[in-house]
Design a protein around this motif. Structure first.
Motif, short mmCIF file in Angstrom:
data_model
loop_
_atom_site.label_atom_id
_atom_site.label_comp_id
_atom_site.label_asym_id
_atom_site.label_seq_id
_atom_site.Cartn_x
_atom_site.Cartn_y
_atom_site.Cartn_z
N ASP A 75 1.01 -1.35 0.00
CA ASP A 75 0.04 0.06 0.08
C ASP A 75 0.78 1.13 -0.29
O ASP A 75 1.12 1.92 1.05
CB ASP A 75 -1.06 0.12 1.11
N GLY A 76 1.55 1.38 -0.96
CA GLY A 76 2.60 2.55 -1.19
C GLY A 76 3.66 2.25 -2.14
O GLY A 76 3.84 0.87 -2.45
N PRO A 77 4.66 3.10 -2.58
CA PRO A 77 5.51 2.58 -3.43
C PRO A 77 6.77 2.19 -2.94
O PRO A 77 7.45 1.48 -3.58
CB PRO A 77 5.80 4.07 -3.89
N ASP A 78 7.07 2.01 -1.56
CA ASP A 78 8.34 1.48 -1.27
C ASP A 78 8.20 0.20 -0.55
O ASP A 78 6.94 -0.26 -0.04
CB ASP A 78 8.61 2.38 0.11
N ALA A 79 9.12 -0.64 -0.31
CA ALA A 79 9.07 -2.12 0.17
C ALA A 79 8.67 -2.11 1.62
O ALA A 79 8.00 -2.80 2.30
CB ALA A 79 10.38 -2.65 0.00
N GLY A 80 8.90 -0.71 2.39
CA GLY A 80 8.47 -0.89 3.83
C GLY A 80 6.87 -0.52 4.04
O GLY A 80 6.42 -0.62 5.16
N ALA A 81 6.27 -0.25 3.08
CA ALA A 81 4.80 -0.05 3.14
C ALA A 81 4.00 -1.21 3.19
O ALA A 81 4.73 -2.36 2.81
CB ALA A 81 4.09 0.53 1.57
N PRO A 82 2.89 -1.39 3.98
CA PRO A 82 2.52 -2.45 4.35
C PRO A 82 1.79 -3.39 3.38
O PRO A 82 1.62 -2.57 2.14
CB PRO A 82 1.16 -2.14 5.15
N VAL A 83 2.04 -4.68 3.50
CA VAL A 83 1.32 -5.38 2.32
C VAL A 83 -0.03 -5.61 2.61
O VAL A 83 -0.58 -6.00 3.43
CB VAL A 83 2.05 -6.79 2.17
N ALA A 84 -0.78 -5.16 1.36
CA ALA A 84 -2.32 -4.97 1.59
C ALA A 84 -2.89 -6.40 0.92
O ALA A 84 -4.07 -6.50 1.12
CB ALA A 84 -2.82 -3.80 0.98
#
Length: 140
Positions: A94-103
């Motif tokens: 949920d976002g462009p970075d690998a650290g964004a939560p997996v939705a």
């Protein structure tokens, strides 16, 4: 692993402002097409773009993705490779970075298809090598 950035559109959202479940399938397709058509084509493998069909699709929605104008990160890896099919795993952040939560997590089974004969076909050795190299952690 292959990483694609896809931007959900206003038309992808449902009444709650989240990406509609059916439109998520389209976003998964938009993430894999550059890999199987563009990158494979540049590697001299034009047959993928001439015929590839989805045999099976499973999507697991873990959290909503809000349409807010930013890209989402789609990570694609090779789960299984057979002589006439391949299975891709997806992790959608949920976002462009690998650290964004997996939705969303998903899986597609794809089969190469010969549109001239109207029948499935086997993967060539070069196609298998491309997929193994490009979609495994070592090939990332």
């Amino acid at each position: 692993m292959y990483v694609a950035k896809v931007r959900p559109r206003w038309s992808d959202m449902d009444v709650f402002g989240h990406v509609n479940h059916a439109n998520m399938v389209t976003l998964l397709e938009e993430a894999r097409v550059p890999l199987l058509f563009d990158e494979a084509g540049r590697a001299g493998l034009a047959e993928f773009a001439k015929g590839m069909v989805v045999v099976r699709l499973a999507v697991h929605y873990r959290a909503p993705i809000v349409v807010d104008g930013q890209e989402i990160r789609v990570e694609i890896s090779l789960k299984d490779l057979k002589f006439a099919s391949l299975t891709l795993d997806y992790r959608v952040h949920d976002g462009p970075d690998a650290g964004a939560p997996v939705a969303v997590t998903a899986e597609t089974v794809l089969a190469p298809y010969d549109v001239t004969t109207g029948r499935p076909r086997r993967l060539t050795l070069e196609e298998r090598e491309f997929l193994q190299t490009r979609l495994t952690e070592a090939g990332a």
